[in-house]
Design an enzyme around this catalytic site. Structure first.
Site, short mmCIF file in Angstrom:
data_model
loop_
_atom_site.label_atom_id
_atom_site.label_comp_id
_atom_site.label_asym_id
_atom_site.label_seq_id
_atom_site.Cartn_x
_atom_site.Cartn_y
_atom_site.Cartn_z
N ARG A 73 7.46 -22.42 56.43
CA ARG A 73 6.42 -21.37 56.11
C ARG A 73 7.00 -20.48 55.27
NH1 ARG A 73 5.26 -18.45 59.49
NH2 ARG A 73 6.02 -19.26 61.34
N HIS A 230 -2.00 -16.74 68.69
CA HIS A 230 -1.14 -17.58 68.46
C HIS A 230 -0.46 -18.09 70.10
CE1 HIS A 230 3.17 -18.64 66.56
NE2 HIS A 230 2.45 -19.77 66.63
N CYS A 254 9.97 -20.83 69.52
CA CYS A 254 10.47 -20.25 70.97
C CYS A 254 9.72 -20.90 72.16
CB CYS A 254 10.14 -18.87 70.84
SG CYS A 254 11.05 -17.69 69.80
N ASP A 279 -0.36 -24.23 70.74
CA ASP A 279 -0.18 -23.18 69.58
C ASP A 279 -1.12 -22.18 69.51
OD1 ASP A 279 1.85 -22.43 67.51
OD2 ASP A 279 0.59 -23.25 66.20
C1 OXD Z 1 4.83 -22.10 63.53
C2 OXD Z 1 4.07 -23.31 63.99
O1 OXD Z 1 5.48 -21.82 62.84
O2 OXD Z 1 3.34 -23.48 65.05
O3 OXD Z 1 4.36 -21.07 64.30
O4 OXD Z 1 4.37 -24.38 62.91
MN MN Z 2 2.78 -21.47 65.83
#
Ligand code: OXD
Ligand code: MN
Length: 596
Positions: A73, A230, A254, A279
């Site tokens: 990202r 998240h 993490c 996620d």
């Molecule tokens: C992140 C993902 O970068 O879930 O958090 O891909």
């Molecule tokens: Mn993520």
């Protein structure tokens, strides 16, 4: 053009307007069928976009190699385009909507000439759930189409659910030439629209995920009175068959996926952890006054390196079929490998860039942010509620970061406001999930720093306001699996043993177990956490759960800088929490609180 799969005038005009702009030779409406998947996969293989893996061992599995300049990202190129800069807040990049639309328009102009525009209708959330959201992503990338098919409920079913409604997210993605200088990921919360270009990496281009489910989702959540977080969602089933649901927010890379798929150690015979999501959680207040969560996704876009039989056998099992791997290493017999998968790498690897790998080169064979994109249906621990339109009732929420010091293994907040404060101030060492330096501590409030679609202080106020609506709120905790001894050794074994911490969390949520009150929250005494058959010394456990007043004072001091950055919209209650904690620590003096 394949025939339009809907007569919804809003969808039709969106598609024709963007087709006029991008000028593709063909428009393909994705129906989500197996036949379509097979045809697009064959085309992707013919074009070198996907490399088939051993189809006997890994049926339906393929490798994709991205451009080496497009591997994560890009937070610096991600924009929230609200009418004013203040609405985006000090932690987001902002661009005025008019400027962003004009810039994107010039980049998209004629960008799909000679190629195909795919129309990808999708639902985030179970089909038919009142909490689900619909999107239509237009893209020129087969990789995106095939990945969206894994990550969301994609195709005709989404259009059927939409009917004649205008309430859908409008997404446009064009690969252009993957030039990082032309890369933009722009969000228009007020228009429920997303525009992305010059990338073909997951988080930048699978628009249902970070862009819709978190950035636009968080904005909609505030407007409509819910939370887009998240967070993983898991259920813990006791030997008596009672399941308690928990969410947990950890920053990218993490260990959310590992925790969501945890296999309890032998000591917990009869206990089972079920994955609802790994996620993202969308949380709504139910008629019963509890908070209920759905997972808007249908697949896992997980970090591959570090995933092994030891760390996460369920993730490995999830990747045995119908999985797209990105930037992993390839073995000579058509299998995949990444650092940490096995202790010793197989011979003859081709690295993530497509070159023969020399183990002595010091280079990684797989990119540190290499990913697997696997259907959740493959997960042996998939919760039977993962597709439930109502979602699951949440008893506890956990925040966690990667911290070598200060933050104890587990800490229970005193109440909702204190819990929100802990989440809002959590810090973590950076990882490879985003471009930039790895290992620096940055504040990552509720693991939402890169994903909150509006002003962070206003987001915290929304969290605090939600308390009034939730009659039976979940208890809020903080964990840190990564605390180290003075010599730099991890104090806690992690992986499946995290079940012991999880058990304390659910027992606390039910009011079934004791703990020790410290100035900053509750921690378990050694007798409160089941440590039987675990190779950990009492001294290490005490060190892992220690609240060190000096470290905390430094932590709270450094918070002022963070609060200054967030500005005037930060809730007054958070300033008060900080002052209160400082006062209590001052009263306590220096050093560690006594363990008992
Ligand atoms: C992140 C993902 O970068 O879930 O958090 O891909
Ligand atoms: Mn993520």
């Amino acid at each position: 053009m394949t025939t339009a799969l809907t007569d919804n005038p809003h969808v039709l005009s969106f598609v024709s307007e963007k087709a006029k702009l991008c000028q593709p030779d063909r428009i393909h409406w994705c129906d989500g069928s197996e036949a379509e998947k097979d045809a697009l996969t064959a085309q992707a293989v013919a074009e070198g976009i996907l490399i088939p893996l051993d189809q006997e061992k890994l049926p339906g599995c393929y490798l994709h190699r991205s451009s080496p300049l497009d591997v994560a990202r890009v937070e610096g190129r991600t924009f929230i385009c609200t009418p004013t800069r203040e609405e985006a807040g000090p932690t987001n990049n902002w661009m005025a909507p008019d400027e962003a639309y004009a810039k994107m328009k010039s980049l998209y102009e004629g960008s799909m000439k000679g190629g195909t525009m795919y129309v990808v209708p999708y639902v985030m959330g179970p089909i038919g759930s009142p909490f689900s959201k619909i999107g239509v992503e237009l893209t020129d990338s087969i990789y995106v189409v095939l990945s969206m098919r894994v990550m969301a409920r994609m195709g005709q079913a989404a259009l059927n659910m939409l009917g004649q409604s205008d309430d859908f997210n409008r997404g446009l993605h064009a690969k252009l030439d993957i030039d990082p200088e032309k890369r933009y990921i722009c969000h228009f919360p007020e228009d429920n629209a997303i525009m992305s270009c010059s990338s073909n990496y997951g988080g930048n281009v699978l628009l249902g995920k970070k862009c819709l489910a978190l950035r636009i989702g968080s904005y909609l959540g505030r407007k409509e009175g819910w939370l887009a977080e998240h967070m993983l969602i898991l259920g813990v089933e006791s030997p008596e068959g009672q399941t308690t649901y928990v969410t947990a927010a950890f920053p990218s890379a993490c260990g959310k996926t590992n925790f969501a798929m945890l296999i309890p150690p032998e000591r917990f015979d009869g206990w089972k952890v079920w994955t609802v999501g790994d996620d993202i959680a969308w949380l709504h207040v139910g008629d019963d006054g509890r908070l209920w969560a759905i997972n808007p996704e249908a697949g896992y876009f997980g970090v591959a390196p570090g995933t092994s039989e030891k760390s996460n056998p369920n993730a490995l099992a999830s990747c045995q079929r119908d999985t797209i791997f990105t930037n992993v290493a390839l073995t000579p017999d058509g299998d995949v490998w990444w650092e940490g998968k096995t202790d010793v790498p197989p011979e003859g690897l081709i690295d993530w860039r497509g070159n023969a790998w020399d183990p002595s080169s010091g280079e990684k064979a797989a990119h540190p942010n290499a990913r697997f994109c696997a259907p959740m249906a493959n997960n042996p621990a998939l919760s039977s509620k993962a597709d439930d339109p109502k979602g699951v009732p949440i008893s506890a929420m956990i925040f966690g970061g990667r911290r070598e010091t200060t933050i104890p293994l587990i800490l229970q907040s005193f109440n909702w406001t204190h819990g929100a404060f802990l989440g809002a101030t959590m810090g973590s060492e950076t990882t490879a999930a985003a471009t930039g330096k790895v290992g620096i501590i940055r504040r990552d409030p509720m693991a939402m720093l890169p994903f909150c679609g509006y002003d962070m202080g206003t987001y915290f106020n929304h969290w605090l306001a939600m308390q009034d609506k939730i009659k039976s709120p979940p208890k809020i905790f903080m964990v840190n699996w990564f605390r180290k001894s003075a010599e730099g050794r991890f104090l806690w074994p992690g992986f499946g043993e995290n079940m012991r911490v999880l058990k304390w969390v659910i027992d606390r949520a039910m009011g079934k177990v004791g703990g020790r009150e410290t100035p900053v929250g509750w921690v378990p005494r050694s007798g409160d956490l089941d440590l039987s058959f675990l190779d950990i010394t009492r001294a290490d456990f005490d060190a892992a759960t220690e609240i060190n007043a000096d470290e905390w004072r430094a932590e709270l001091d450094s918070l002022q800088e963070w609060f200054d950055k967030l500005g005037d919209t930060l809730p007054a209650a958070f300033h008060a929490q900080r002052q209160l904690l400082i006062a209590v620590l001052d009263a306590m003096g220096g050093g560690a609180t006594a363990a008992s």
